[in-house]
Design an enzyme around this catalytic site. Structure first.
Site, short mmCIF file in Angstrom:
data_model
loop_
_atom_site.label_atom_id
_atom_site.label_comp_id
_atom_site.label_asym_id
_atom_site.label_seq_id
_atom_site.Cartn_x
_atom_site.Cartn_y
_atom_site.Cartn_z
CD GLU A 230 1.97 33.94 -8.59
OE1 GLU A 230 2.22 33.04 -8.93
OE2 GLU A 230 0.59 34.03 -7.93
CB THR B 242 -25.41 8.90 9.85
OG1 THR B 242 -24.63 7.86 10.09
CG2 THR B 242 -25.03 9.96 10.46
CG ASP C 121 -27.24 10.82 14.15
OD1 ASP C 121 -27.92 9.97 14.89
OD2 ASP C 121 -26.00 10.59 14.07
CG LEU D 170 -16.94 6.26 8.60
CD1 LEU D 170 -17.44 6.32 10.26
CD2 LEU D 170 -15.95 7.46 8.20
CB SER E 224 -17.64 0.77 2.33
OG SER E 224 -17.85 2.39 2.15
#
Length: 355
Positions: free
Chosen positions: A56, A207, A211, A301, A303
């Protein structure tokens, strides 16, 4: 006289402007504003980043002839603030400039605002119209609304799987090696773009170790998210990329962390019980993280899927076959959107959340 269709037209422009702040405004929402005089836009602005002037303010400052404000309508996709934060209240500025009408998409869910801005404007004699393109406004600020209404971040799950539904080959736990790519460079660039849009990125212990990811932004302009690592037994070696100190990092563990040190890294002890996903999200909420993208592995993922604690899932499926390996998480729902390329497709899933 502005009609309902005109209101939608100008709120839609507010949403377009607001989206320019994606990845920059958190923990503030994305907000755009336009000022209309006799069916002509005479000013517009958006919130660029946290700590800087609100939409604004920028819209009002962009108006060349300020005398027109007293005959204009201000459009904004989120209720003008009514409290002093890092900047003064926008509601006060609207009143000071004698703007007679304000049209809003969404009432602000933040406890310090939540209707107080509308009330202040109405008490000053300003006509206020709300809920114009309300659903579109909530979708744009889904992170902000989820954070304030559900007391947790907006949760995005992301993984890549082969055509026979594996996310990785079987790898020896003590033999870290480069990941086996399922998608191509185009998809990896898209993932880095996604990272710039969220406040945090999370992976599990395996991971992080196997990785050795950097979990930062390299292939797209923008900010790197907070790195969040799950390391129950604090077994991750400090020579991994996640401990290089280049990006703020948060490590969740079950062990005592008093003597744990790593540059630009905070260690947090939480219970590792059946409510682990809830504990993680509770801590991220307390760290003012409004969104997190969970990139793996399969156990982490799954879970969150099992706990029904997710809002969106982005799943790449490549045209490769592993035959065996680490099974991909199972998504029972049908995708709400899909895109296909030569080498892979992308499915988008949405949980049926309600703000």
């Amino acid at each position: 006289m502005n009609t309902a269709n005109n209101h939608e037209q100008y709120i839609r422009r507010c949403l377009e402007l607001a989206k320019l702040g994606l990845g920059e405004t958190a923990p503030n929402p994305m907000v755009g504003s336009v000022i209309v005089h006799n069916n002509r836009i005479i000013g517009e602005g958006y919130h660029h980043r946290c700590g800087e002037p609100h939409a604004e303010v920028n819209a009002i400052n962009s108006v060349t002839d300020k005398s027109l404000l007293a005959e204009s309508t201000l459009y904004v996709n989120l209720e003008p603030c009514s409290h002093f934060g890092k900047t003064p209240p926008c509601a006060d500025l609207i009143i000071e400039n004698r703007i007679p009408r304000v049209v809003i998409a969404n009432v602000d869910p933040h406890r310090l605002v939540k209707g107080k801005g509308v009330e202040k404007l109405k008490n000053a004699g300003v006509e206020v119209i709300t809920d114009v393109l309300k659903s579109e406004g909530e979708e744009l600020n889904k992170r902000f609304f989820t954070y304030h209404r559900k007391s947790r971040p907006y949760i995005i799950l992301k993984w890549a799987q082969t055509d026979d539904r594996f996310i990785d080959i079987e790898r020896q736990p003590l033999s870290p090696q480069a990941p086996t790519w399922i998608t191509n460079e185009e998809a990896r660039i898209l993932v880095h773009k996604w990272r710039t849009e969220e406040q945090a990125i999370m992976v599990g212990t395996n991971t992080a170790f196997l990785d050795n990811p950097q979990l930062n932004v390299r292939n797209w302009p923008g900010n790197s998210p907070l790195r969040v690592i799950i390391d129950r037994h604090l077994r991750l070696p400090r020579n991994l990329n996640i401990f290089d100190g280049s990006t703020p990092t948060l490590v969740f563990t079950h062990k005592d962390t008093e003597e744990e040190e790593a540059p630009n890294t905070e260690f947090v002890t939480i219970p590792f019980d059946e409510y682990l996903p809830e504990h993680i999200m509770g801590e991220l909420f307390r760290h003012q993280v409004q969104s997190v993208i969970i990139e793996g592995g399969a156990k982490l993922l799954s879970s969150f899927i099992a706990a029904n604690l997710w809002d969106e899932a982005r799943v790449f499926t490549g045209n490769q076959y592993f035959g065996s390996g680490v099974a991909a998480p199972v998504m029972e729902k049908a995708p709400v959107a899909s895109e296909s390329w030569t080498e892979y497709k992308l499915d988008i899933f949405r949980n049926m959340f309600r703000f």
